[in-house]
Design a protein around this motif. Sequence first.
Motif, PDB file in Angstrom:
ATOM      1  N   VAL A 235       0.813  -1.215   0.000  1.00 50.73           N
ATOM      2  CA  VAL A 235       0.000   0.000   0.000  1.00 50.73           C
ATOM      3  C   VAL A 235       0.851   1.271   0.000  1.00 50.73           C
ATOM      4  O   VAL A 235       0.335   2.360  -0.259  1.00 50.73           O
ATOM      5  N   HIS A 236       2.148   1.134   0.272  1.00 54.28           N
ATOM      6  CA  HIS A 236       3.045   2.293   0.222  1.00 54.28           C
ATOM      7  C   HIS A 236       4.483   1.797   0.112  1.00 54.28           C
ATOM      8  O   HIS A 236       4.835   0.758   0.678  1.00 54.28           O
ATOM      9  N   ILE A 237       5.290   2.530  -0.618  1.00 55.95           N
ATOM     10  CA  ILE A 237       6.703   2.187  -0.793  1.00 55.95           C
ATOM     11  C   ILE A 237       7.558   3.254  -0.116  1.00 55.95           C
ATOM     12  O   ILE A 237       7.362   4.443  -0.346  1.00 55.95           O
ATOM     13  N   HIS A 238       8.509   2.811   0.726  1.00 57.02           N
ATOM     14  CA  HIS A 238       9.425   3.721   1.419  1.00 57.02           C
ATOM     15  C   HIS A 238      10.788   3.729   0.732  1.00 57.02           C
ATOM     16  O   HIS A 238      11.297   2.669   0.353  1.00 57.02           O
ATOM     17  N   ARG A 239      11.368   4.890   0.605  1.00 62.70           N
ATOM     18  CA  ARG A 239      12.750   5.078   0.137  1.00 62.70           C
ATOM     19  C   ARG A 239      13.127   4.175  -1.030  1.00 62.70           C
ATOM     20  O   ARG A 239      14.054   3.370  -0.946  1.00 62.70           O
ATOM     21  N   ASP A 240      12.408   4.314  -2.123  1.00 65.25           N
ATOM     22  CA  ASP A 240      12.723   3.576  -3.355  1.00 65.25           C
ATOM     23  C   ASP A 240      12.818   2.066  -3.158  1.00 65.25           C
ATOM     24  O   ASP A 240      13.659   1.399  -3.757  1.00 65.25           O
ATOM     25  N   GLY A 241      11.981   1.524  -2.279  1.00 63.53           N
ATOM     26  CA  GLY A 241      11.927   0.082  -2.107  1.00 63.53           C
ATOM     27  C   GLY A 241      12.746  -0.467  -0.958  1.00 63.53           C
ATOM     28  O   GLY A 241      12.886  -1.683  -0.828  1.00 63.53           O
ATOM     29  N   ALA A 242      13.277   0.394  -0.095  1.00 62.03           N
ATOM     30  CA  ALA A 242      14.006  -0.098   1.078  1.00 62.03           C
ATOM     31  C   ALA A 242      13.040  -0.758   2.057  1.00 62.03           C
ATOM     32  O   ALA A 242      13.402  -1.680   2.791  1.00 62.03           O
ATOM     33  N   GLY A 243      11.807  -0.277   2.074  1.00 63.64           N
ATOM     34  CA  GLY A 243      10.779  -0.824   2.947  1.00 63.64           C
ATOM     35  C   GLY A 243       9.408  -0.576   2.354  1.00 63.64           C
ATOM     36  O   GLY A 243       9.260   0.196   1.396  1.00 63.64           O
ATOM     37  N   TYR A 244       8.414  -1.247   2.916  1.00 62.25           N
ATOM     38  CA  TYR A 244       7.057  -1.181   2.377  1.00 62.25           C
ATOM     39  C   TYR A 244       6.033  -1.179   3.497  1.00 62.25           C
ATOM     40  O   TYR A 244       6.273  -1.749   4.560  1.00 62.25           O
ATOM     41  N   GLU A 245       4.894  -0.558   3.246  1.00 61.32           N
ATOM     42  CA  GLU A 245       3.708  -0.742   4.073  1.00 61.32           C
ATOM     43  C   GLU A 245       2.901  -1.815   3.362  1.00 61.32           C
ATOM     44  O   GLU A 245       2.603  -1.685   2.161  1.00 61.32           O
ATOM     45  N   VAL A 246       2.562  -2.875   4.083  1.00 58.98           N
ATOM     46  CA  VAL A 246       1.860  -4.006   3.494  1.00 58.98           C
ATOM     47  C   VAL A 246       0.587  -4.265   4.296  1.00 58.98           C
ATOM     48  O   VAL A 246       0.638  -4.354   5.521  1.00 58.98           O
ATOM     49  N   GLU A 247      -0.534  -4.374   3.588  1.00 59.66           N
ATOM     50  CA  GLU A 247      -1.804  -4.697   4.241  1.00 59.66           C
ATOM     51  C   GLU A 247      -2.045  -6.193   4.114  1.00 59.66           C
ATOM     52  O   GLU A 247      -1.944  -6.765   3.031  1.00 59.66           O
ATOM     53  N   PHE A 248      -2.372  -6.798   5.240  1.00 60.27           N
ATOM     54  CA  PHE A 248      -2.691  -8.223   5.295  1.00 60.27           C
ATOM     55  C   PHE A 248      -4.153  -8.359   5.686  1.00 60.27           C
ATOM     56  O   PHE A 248      -4.606  -7.728   6.646  1.00 60.27           O
ATOM     57  N   VAL A 249      -4.898  -9.143   4.918  1.00 58.38           N
ATOM     58  CA  VAL A 249      -6.334  -9.311   5.166  1.00 58.38           C
ATOM     59  C   VAL A 249      -6.687 -10.790   5.203  1.00 58.38           C
ATOM     60  O   VAL A 249      -5.985 -11.630   4.623  1.00 58.38           O
ATOM     61  N   THR A 250      -7.803 -11.106   5.886  1.00 61.61           N
ATOM     62  CA  THR A 250      -8.330 -12.461   5.850  1.00 61.61           C
ATOM     63  C   THR A 250      -8.964 -12.694   4.489  1.00 61.61           C
ATOM     64  O   THR A 250      -9.204 -11.742   3.736  1.00 61.61           O
ATOM     65  N   LEU A 251      -9.280 -13.940   4.181  1.00 63.52           N
ATOM     66  CA  LEU A 251      -9.948 -14.231   2.910  1.00 63.52           C
ATOM     67  C   LEU A 251     -11.339 -13.624   2.863  1.00 63.52           C
ATOM     68  O   LEU A 251     -11.888 -13.417   1.775  1.00 63.52           O
ATOM     69  N   ALA A 252     -11.904 -13.299   4.021  1.00 62.20           N
ATOM     70  CA  ALA A 252     -13.214 -12.646   4.079  1.00 62.20           C
ATOM     71  C   ALA A 252     -13.097 -11.123   3.942  1.00 62.20           C
ATOM     72  O   ALA A 252     -14.104 -10.423   3.948  1.00 62.20           O
ATOM     73  N   GLY A 253     -11.883 -10.605   3.821  1.00 62.72           N
ATOM     74  CA  GLY A 253     -11.675  -9.183   3.591  1.00 62.72           C
ATOM     75  C   GLY A 253     -11.427  -8.329   4.816  1.00 62.72           C
ATOM     76  O   GLY A 253     -11.341  -7.113   4.725  1.00 62.72           O
ATOM     77  N   GLN A 254     -11.274  -8.948   6.003  1.00 61.31           N
ATOM     78  CA  GLN A 254     -11.011  -8.191   7.229  1.00 61.31           C
ATOM     79  C   GLN A 254      -9.513  -7.925   7.359  1.00 61.31           C
ATOM     80  O   GLN A 254      -8.699  -8.850   7.273  1.00 61.31           O
ATOM     81  N   THR A 255      -9.161  -6.664   7.566  1.00 60.05           N
ATOM     82  CA  THR A 255      -7.748  -6.317   7.720  1.00 60.05           C
ATOM     83  C   THR A 255      -7.205  -6.891   9.025  1.00 60.05           C
ATOM     84  O   THR A 255      -7.788  -6.687  10.086  1.00 60.05           O
ATOM     85  N   ILE A 256      -6.095  -7.598   8.922  1.00 61.97           N
ATOM     86  CA  ILE A 256      -5.399  -8.148  10.086  1.00 61.97           C
ATOM     87  C   ILE A 256      -4.387  -7.132  10.594  1.00 61.97           C
ATOM     88  O   ILE A 256      -4.278  -6.863  11.773  1.00 61.97           O
ATOM     89  N   ALA A 257      -3.613  -6.578   9.649  1.00 63.82           N
ATOM     90  CA  ALA A 257      -2.549  -5.645  10.012  1.00 63.82           C
ATOM     91  C   ALA A 257      -2.113  -4.868   8.787  1.00 63.82           C
ATOM     92  O   ALA A 257      -2.230  -5.341   7.663  1.00 63.82           O
ATOM     93  N   VAL A 258      -1.616  -3.675   9.048  1.00 65.05           N
ATOM     94  CA  VAL A 258      -0.854  -2.915   8.059  1.00 65.05           C
ATOM     95  C   VAL A 258       0.520  -2.766   8.696  1.00 65.05           C
ATOM     96  O   VAL A 258       0.668  -2.091   9.715  1.00 65.05           O
ATOM     97  N   ALA A 259       1.501  -3.462   8.124  1.00 68.19           N
ATOM     98  CA  ALA A 259       2.814  -3.556   8.743  1.00 68.19           C
ATOM     99  C   ALA A 259       3.880  -2.905   7.881  1.00 68.19           C
ATOM    100  O   ALA A 259       3.821  -2.966   6.655  1.00 68.19           O
ATOM    101  N   THR A 260       4.866  -2.302   8.547  1.00 65.14           N
ATOM    102  CA  THR A 260       6.051  -1.800   7.865  1.00 65.14           C
ATOM    103  C   THR A 260       7.024  -2.962   7.755  1.00 65.14           C
ATOM    104  O   THR A 260       7.374  -3.583   8.758  1.00 65.14           O
ATOM    105  N   VAL A 261       7.421  -3.285   6.527  1.00 59.87           N
ATOM    106  CA  VAL A 261       8.219  -4.473   6.265  1.00 59.87           C
ATOM    107  C   VAL A 261       9.444  -4.084   5.439  1.00 59.87           C
ATOM    108  O   VAL A 261       9.336  -3.348   4.456  1.00 59.87           O
TER     109      VAL A 261
END
Length: 76
Positions: A28-54
């Motif tokens: 969902v977002h890219i940090h510093r030209d790909g050094a890190g990312y914001e990633v949204e994780f959802v259940t198969l039913a569409g419920q957001t579990i987490a938005v994590a900086t990875v």
Amino acid sequence: MIKEHDCVVLTSDLPDERLQAGDVGTIVHIHRDGAGYEVEFVTLAGQTIAVATVLASQLRPVSKRDVSHVREMASV
């Protein structure tokens, strides 16, 4: 190059987020030209579990050989 809205696979556990290697998320977002990312994780039913900086080293793009697999998250 990983882009926004790409599906990615975690390559290491993120215990604070209750995520495991192999979990699939969406960029969902890219940090510093790909050094890190914001990633949204959802259940198969569409419920957001987490938005994590990875870090880039903690994920990889989804490949054409990947197979979906389901795991049930424990309740909090």
